[in-house]
Design an enzyme around this catalytic site. Structure first.
Site, PDB file in Angstrom:
ATOM      1  N   ASP A  24       0.866  -1.179   0.000  1.00  0.00           N
ATOM      2  CA  ASP A  24       0.000   0.000   0.000  1.00  0.00           C
ATOM      3  C   ASP A  24       0.903   1.228   0.000  1.00  0.00           C
ATOM      4  OD1 ASP A  24       0.850   0.467   2.615  1.00  0.00           O
ATOM      5  OD2 ASP A  24      -1.160   0.499   3.479  1.00  0.00           O
ATOM      6  N   CYS A  26       3.034  -2.968   3.980  1.00  0.00           N
ATOM      7  CA  CYS A  26       2.232  -1.779   4.298  1.00  0.00           C
ATOM      8  C   CYS A  26       3.030  -0.977   5.317  1.00  0.00           C
ATOM      9  CB  CYS A  26       0.816  -2.153   4.772  1.00  0.00           C
ATOM     10  SG  CYS A  26       0.704  -2.989   6.355  1.00  0.00           S
ATOM     11  N   THR A  80       2.980  -0.812   8.655  1.00  0.00           N
ATOM     12  CA  THR A  80       3.465  -1.651   9.761  1.00  0.00           C
ATOM     13  C   THR A  80       3.696  -3.103   9.349  1.00  0.00           C
ATOM     14  OG1 THR A  80       1.201  -2.182  10.344  1.00  0.00           O
ATOM     15  CG2 THR A  80       2.206  -0.302  11.486  1.00  0.00           C
ATOM     16  N   HIS A  97       9.914 -23.596   9.692  1.00  0.00           N
ATOM     17  CA  HIS A  97       8.890 -24.210  10.552  1.00  0.00           C
ATOM     18  C   HIS A  97       7.480 -24.079   9.996  1.00  0.00           C
ATOM     19  CE1 HIS A  97      11.453 -24.055  14.498  1.00  0.00           C
ATOM     20  NE2 HIS A  97      12.197 -24.296  13.437  1.00  0.00           N
ATOM     21  N   HIS A 130       6.544 -30.358  11.690  1.00  0.00           N
ATOM     22  CA  HIS A 130       6.126 -29.074  11.118  1.00  0.00           C
ATOM     23  C   HIS A 130       5.051 -29.280  10.053  1.00  0.00           C
ATOM     24  CE1 HIS A 130       8.970 -27.015  13.493  1.00  0.00           C
ATOM     25  NE2 HIS A 130      10.049 -27.477  12.869  1.00  0.00           N
TER      26      HIS A 130
HETATM   27  C1  RB5 Z   1      -1.824   3.208   6.312  1.00  0.00           C
HETATM   28  O1  RB5 Z   1      -1.760   4.470   6.864  1.00  0.00           O
HETATM   29  C2  RB5 Z   1      -1.504   2.146   7.352  1.00  0.00           C
HETATM   30  O2  RB5 Z   1      -2.587   2.005   8.205  1.00  0.00           O
HETATM   31  C3  RB5 Z   1      -1.169   0.846   6.689  1.00  0.00           C
HETATM   32  O3  RB5 Z   1      -0.091   1.032   5.835  1.00  0.00           O
HETATM   33  C4  RB5 Z   1      -0.780  -0.296   7.600  1.00  0.00           C
HETATM   34  O4  RB5 Z   1       0.212   0.088   8.498  1.00  0.00           O
HETATM   35  C5  RB5 Z   1      -1.891  -0.989   8.256  1.00  0.00           C
HETATM   36  O5  RB5 Z   1      -1.705  -1.951   9.024  1.00  0.00           O
END
Ligand code: RB5
Length: 142
Positions: free
Chosen positions: A7, A64, A66, A97, A133
């Protein structure tokens, strides 16, 4: 073939990863997004999971901000084992695993140097094929 998508929060890191894959001569299909304009990460998770469950790609990378939202979305799909990794030990262990088929990364969490090492570890580590596993993965899929 490797499937990759992000994203807006993962776009800058994805660019670094694509350059790295090019250098390594690793074939990939890039499912977007293509800028830092805000998009919805579940849409991009689904593009990569479809490529894997449909047989076009064996493994994927999702990024993304995080790595959390996009891995949660990917893990809703049967047959997908997406692992959010922030270090090489975890990337190695999840291949050995869990036979993880998607690496999730947080573009706002890991810097490009570490991220590329994590990518290499994920791509270069085979599944252990150990019976315990395999059994545990079968239990996940039930
Ligand atoms: C976008 O701002 C952010 O929420 C997305 O990239 C991600 O971190 C969501 O888990």
């Amino acid at each position: 073939m490797l499937a990759i998508a992000c994203d807006h929060g993962g776009y800058e890191l994805k660019k670094e990863i694509l350059k790295h894959l090019d250098k390594r001569g690793i074939a990939y299909r890039d499912f977007g997004c293509d800028s830092t304009e805000a998009v919805d990460y579940p849409i991009y998770a689904r593009k990569v999971t479809d490529a894997i469950t449909g047989g076009e790609c064996e493994r994927g990378i999702l990024i993304c901000g995080t790595g959390i939202g996009i891995s949660i979305a990917a893990n809703k799909v049967k047959g997908i084992r997406a692992a959010l990794c922030t270090d090489c030990f975890t990337a190695e262990a999840t291949r050995q695993h869990n036979d993880a088929n998607i690496l999730a990364l947080g573009g706002r969490v890991v810097g490009p140097g570490l991220a590329l090492k994590i990518v290499d570890t994920f791509l270069d580590t085979p599944f252990s094929n150990a019976e315990r596993h395999k059994h545990r993965i079968e239990l996940i899929e039930q």
